[in-house]
Write a protein that holds these residues in place. Structure first.
Motif, short mmCIF file in Angstrom:
data_model
loop_
_atom_site.label_atom_id
_atom_site.label_comp_id
_atom_site.label_asym_id
_atom_site.label_seq_id
_atom_site.Cartn_x
_atom_site.Cartn_y
_atom_site.Cartn_z
N GLU A 5 -5.16 -0.03 -2.62
CA GLU A 5 -4.69 1.19 -2.19
C GLU A 5 -5.79 1.50 -0.88
O GLU A 5 -6.92 1.67 -1.03
CB GLU A 5 -4.71 2.40 -3.15
N GLU A 6 -5.27 1.85 0.34
CA GLU A 6 -5.89 1.90 1.42
C GLU A 6 -5.99 3.47 1.95
O GLU A 6 -4.62 3.71 2.24
CB GLU A 6 -5.64 0.74 2.63
N GLN A 7 -7.05 3.86 2.49
CA GLN A 7 -7.15 5.20 3.04
C GLN A 7 -7.91 4.99 4.25
O GLN A 7 -8.86 4.71 4.17
CB GLN A 7 -7.59 6.32 2.20
N VAL A 8 -7.19 5.11 5.47
CA VAL A 8 -7.97 4.77 6.82
C VAL A 8 -8.04 6.00 7.65
O VAL A 8 -6.83 6.52 7.91
CB VAL A 8 -7.19 3.51 7.42
N GLY A 9 -8.91 6.24 8.26
CA GLY A 9 -9.03 7.43 9.30
C GLY A 9 -9.51 6.93 10.58
O GLY A 9 -10.67 6.11 10.52
N ASN A 59 -2.27 6.10 4.50
CA ASN A 59 -2.45 5.97 3.01
C ASN A 59 -1.52 5.19 2.69
O ASN A 59 -0.41 5.30 2.76
CB ASN A 59 -2.35 7.59 2.42
N ARG A 60 -1.90 4.05 2.07
CA ARG A 60 -1.17 2.81 1.72
C ARG A 60 -1.32 2.39 0.53
O ARG A 60 -2.29 1.72 0.29
CB ARG A 60 -1.22 1.98 3.01
N LEU A 61 -0.35 1.94 -0.12
CA LEU A 61 -0.28 1.15 -1.52
C LEU A 61 0.10 -0.41 -1.13
O LEU A 61 1.39 -0.28 -0.76
CB LEU A 61 0.28 1.74 -2.58
N ARG A 62 -0.63 -1.25 -1.38
CA ARG A 62 -0.09 -2.71 -1.11
C ARG A 62 -0.02 -3.50 -2.45
O ARG A 62 -1.09 -3.43 -3.06
CB ARG A 62 -0.64 -3.29 -0.35
#
Lengths: 484, 439
Positions: B25-29, B45-48
């Motif tokens: 689960e990625e949270q990138v700003g 916000n991404r779930l892979r």
């Protein structure tokens, strides 16, 4: 997906002066066969949305995979918070409003996702077997197919609502040969400058019929034999000579020298952090001599079946043709709405995003070289001494897109108007306007071919675009070639 | 942990035997800027979910962005059909096992986790104001939090949270540019206040000289060394290429491959890099000596190629479909620092070139380690051990092994960097003798 897009726009407060949302479902299938293994299969599904807003003259962008009611509210909140966090800005000029409401679907004959995996594997395995007939020096063979489908909805606060479905298909083959001292490779029908797994070959916005048209099995034995033959070939001599590049090699040459430099966001400084700038600055438009007068370059997202074709870009602007270089002079840019407005013109419809989670950037569509009136055979016949090169193996260019070096998979010496010995490890170098000023012949219309390349990198976070290049073989004088 | 462990186990159950999951689960700003203006903001916000199914030696891989039962079952059905279609792989292809010990647990930075758009803007504004109105600023600021799990149907379950803050600042004035790149797991450890001063010092008002022609000593600053080291490591220090005789160091274990001043390791446990505990196969990342005092000491491996590293994977498997190939590849490279100060390194140059950054370094011939690339940002001419002039950007085409063999001195200070194909690379400045680099 349309309901989701409309729901998101409905959640935007009145403070949003512009907003757009893209909801996208991407399907990707990779089928791969190898010389030393039975092959692999990968299937990817990706669904989400990306939302752009302008508040107080500042952009905000947020993306999410959560498409339930709470997820939509949350992504709106994040985009708004982002725009507001940086204070009021100078304003965002997007040019003329985009209000199109339509549907568009790319053409295809055979839906690749309905073709059985076993059929795909059979074709690839046959290609691998044919390549192996080149003998024991064949070290590694990889044949692969990739299929993509994007179902996407674009909607904005100006009233646009566009639904598109794009299907892309491609396949390729690479053979590595080794004699213990040296390693050589040959690819078909298109090379990839990096070692990657899958997503190699030639691609089109088309169905499975494109893969069947490539002739992978029919060409594999030749490709394997050439990889083996390169092991004992002499290296490319170090000299300044006449260079003839194949249409395939031209694709990457044109891409680096003319494509990226003429992206308007790069010219406006937006890409400095990663990719760099460009020699094609706005004040040079209409006067900068890119190359000899026979050089004409255009971008065209309407070419049927080409990999960079679509109905509407990711800002809702219709696909179109744009002249970039006319009679050797740089005349215009690829652009999106904001970059076009900054240059005082209309968008060229080249704002494209790699998936739902990325911002649209100015990207190439189908960047094409206008054919000339010569042919590869005529060019060779008219050359006393030189080198003919095919297939790009590596590319490096400086951050202003001037000083470049391309490595190629295969070369042939030219002596007295005829192809001579096979040469290995051929590279050539140049400085863009000087190199192209010495272009004295271009292949004709019957040699013009669009090459579909699914691996154009740009941006931060990195985005990979699928683009096309319409090219012909070309001849350049006074080029430094060699192995280093 | 934001990933639901029960959902992971349920998904494993639905995929059945031979399943391995990598869930992130990625949270990138991100804030981007050019010419001292904000040009883009990005928040993702991404779930892979990557699943690898291996049965009877056949492998199929799937990627989706949910752990919802219906989607997982649909993918399981699709991959099951694919496995049916694939021919059988000979049994025994796997070369080894994962190290049985625990994986290092990287420190999680709450400062990075909580950083938001306002924080990124504050960083940007600090640097912009520090540079003043006559100096342009480009670059980006990024904060990310990645929660990841690797689990399989044999009971493997590893979890880690990775935080990362990175900042790139490129300052330009009068057609000259200088850059700084800093990154750390902990945003609080990035010295934002000092960056403008570093950049201004680089933009020294010294003359511009014409291009030097010939060969000379070259001082590579840490970011340039890092790019060279990463490209060399990716090209030569993987077990697959080593075993298949595809790399320059194949068959040379224990032999000299670089100057005796060079020691290199790959170490996902070292906090001087960007630590991470395990690879996509769930194998702990082992501290792996690669070059010790110039001698080849090892290579990195994954499960398939662990036979090259004593039957135990060093924890360097790469994701299926990775853009940079399928072979195991270094992930956290370190070059050992030396003893030389910047003044001593400059004195060692005598008359030569100082390179701050190598850009677009691309491999021409892998087995010869022949690469080509250009210098970017502050490139200086050094005379009598002093920086005396700006030098035009240069294209170098050189053999990396020759450059590593020609190292005369190694700097005492290291910098942390990254590449698109490597999580972190930590390197000092190095002084390279005349020869490998021709201008």
């Amino acid at each position: 997906m349309r309901d989701i897009a409309e729901a998101v726009l409905g959640l935007l407060p009145s403070a949003v002066t512009y907003g757009d949302v893209r909801v996208l479902h991407r399907t990707h299938e990779l089928v791969l066969a190898e010389h030393d293994g039975p092959g692999d299969l990968a299937h990817e599904e990706s669904t989400g949305l990306g939302l752009r807003v302008v508040v107080d003259g500042q952009w905000g962008f947020a993306a999410t995979h959560r498409l339930d009611r709470a997820g939509l509210a949350e992504v709106v909140g994040r985009a708004l918070a982002q725009a507001r966090a940086v204070g009021a800005g100078p304003g965002i000029d997007m040019g003329e409003p985009v209000t199109t409401q339509t549907r568009w679907r790319s053409p295809m004959v055979v839906d690749p996702f309905t073709v059985p995996v076993s059929k795909k594997l059979d074709l690839l395995a046959a290609a691998v077997r044919e390549a192996e007939t080149a003998g024991p020096l064949v070290q590694k063979v990889e044949a692969s197919m990739d299929f993509f489908r994007d179902d996407k909805v674009f909607a904005n606060t100006e009233g646009a609502l566009i639904e598109q479905t794009l299907t892309e298909s491609g396949a390729g083959l690479v053979v590595f040969a080794s004699d213990g001292n040296d390693i050589q490779r040959r690819s078909y029908p298109q090379a990839v400058p990096r070692t990657i797994r899958g997503q190699r070959g030639d691609f089109a916005t088309a169905g499975y019929e494109h893969v069947e048209s490539l002739g992978l099995v029919e060409e594999a034995a030749r490709v394997g034999s050439e990889a083996v033959a390169l092991l004992s070939a002499p290296p490319c001599p170090e000299e300044t000579t006449t260079l003839i590049v194949s249409g395939s090699n031209m694709a990457l040459l044109l891409h680096e020298c003319a494509g990226h430099p003429m992206e308007a966001d790069r010219a406006l400084g937006s890409e400095v952090s990663l990719a760099g700038g460009t020699y094609a600055s706005p004040e040079r438009r209409g006067s900068f001599r890119y190359g000899s007068p026979i050089v004409n370059v255009f971008a065209d997202a309407t070419l049927p079946g080409a990999l960079g074709s679509f109905g509407y870009d990711d800002e809702g602007v219709p696909a179109q043709r744009t002249e970039l270089i006319t009679d050797g002079v740089f005349v215009d840019y690829l652009s999106g709405r904001e970059s076009a407005a900054a240059l005082g013109q209309q968008s060229s419809g080249a704002a494209r995003a790699d998936g739902w989670q990325r911002l649209p950037l100015v990207r190439m569509t189908n960047l094409c070289l206008v054919p000339g009136d010569s042919s590869l055979a005529e060019m060779i016949a008219g050359t006393d001494r030189g080198v003919f090169v095919d297939m790009t193996k590596s590319v490096s260019i400086d951050d202003m897109r001037l000083n470049f070096r391309l490595g190629t998979e295969v070369g042939y010496e030219i002596r007295d108007g005829k192809l001579g010995r096979l040469l290995k490890n051929c590279t050539y170098t140049g400085v863009t306007p000087r190199f192209w000023a010495d272009c004295d012949a271009l292949g004709g219309q019957d040699e013009w071919q669009v090459h579909g390349i699914p691996s154009c990198n740009k941006g931060e976070p990195l985005q990979v675009a699928h683009i096309g290049h319409g090219t012909v073989p070309a001849r350049f004088r006074n080029v430094r070639v060699g192995t280093k | 942990m934001t990933i639901d462990g029960e959902q992971v186990h349920a998904a494993l159950g639905n995929f059945g035997s031979g399943a391995r999951l990598e869930v992130s689960e990625e949270q990138v700003g991100l804030l981007r800027y050019a010419r001292s203006r904000i040009t883009a903001q990005h928040n993702e916000n991404r779930l892979r979910v990557r699943v690898r199914l291996e049965r009877d030696g056949k492998v199929a891989v799937g990627t989706l962005e949910t752990l919802a039962t219906d989607a997982v079952r649909a993918m399981a059905e699709r991959l099951g059909e694919a496995l049916w279609a694939l021919p059988t792989r000979p049994v025994g292809a796997r070369g080894g096992t994962a190290h049985p010990g625990p994986a290092v647990v990287p420190e999680v930075s709450e400062v990075t986790r909580k950083a938001d758009a306002a924080e990124r803007f504050a960083w940007f504004d600090t640097i912009r104001k520090g540079l003043g109105d006559d100096t342009g600023l480009g670059g980006s600021i990024r904060h990310e939090v990645v929660d990841r799990v690797v689990a399989d149907d044999t009971g493997l379950f590893r979890h880690e949270t990775l935080t990362k803050a990175s900042l790139q600042a490129i300052a330009d004035r009068d057609g000259r540019s200088a850059s700084v790149k800093v990154l750390h797991r902990d945003a609080a450890r990035i010295d934002v206040d000092g960056i403008a001063g570093r950049l201004l010092a680089e933009l020294a008002p010294i003359p511009q000289r014409e291009r030097f022609h010939g060969t000379c000593r070259v001082l590579l600053r840490p970011q340039a060394t890092g790019t060279l080291l990463a490209t060399y490591g990716y090209t030569t220090l993987g077990a697959a290429g080593f075993a298949q005789d595809r790399t320059a160091v194949a068959g040379r274990l224990g032999s000299p491959v670089a100057s005796g001043l060079v020691s290199v390791k790959d170490d996902g446990t070292d906090p001087d890099g960007l630590p991470s505990g395990f690879d996509v196969e769930g194998s702990p990342r082992l501290s792996t000596p690669l070059i010790t005092d110039g001698m080849l000491a090892g290579v990195v491996s994954n499960l398939e190629h662990a036979g090259v590293t004593g039957g135990v994977s060093t924890g360097h498997g790469v994701p299926f479909g990775w853009r940079f190939g399928a072979d195991p590849s270094p992930s956290h490279l370190f070059m050992a620092a030396g003893a030389a100060s910047e003044e001593e390194l400059l004195a060692g140059v005598g008359n030569g070139l100082l390179v701050s950054r190598l850009d677009y370094l691309r491999v021409l011939h892998p087995k010869d380690t022949l690469v080509t690339g250009t210098t970017r940002d502050a490139t200086y001419w050094v005379a009598d051990g002093k920086i005396v002039a700006w030098h035009p950007p240069v294209r170098f085409t050189f053999r990396m092994d020759e450059a590593l063999n020609a190292i005369l001195a190694v700097g005492a200070e290291r910098e942390r960097g990254e590449q698109t194909f490597m999580e972190s690379v930590t390197a000092p400045a190095v002084l390279v003798d005349a020869g490998p680099f021709s201008l």
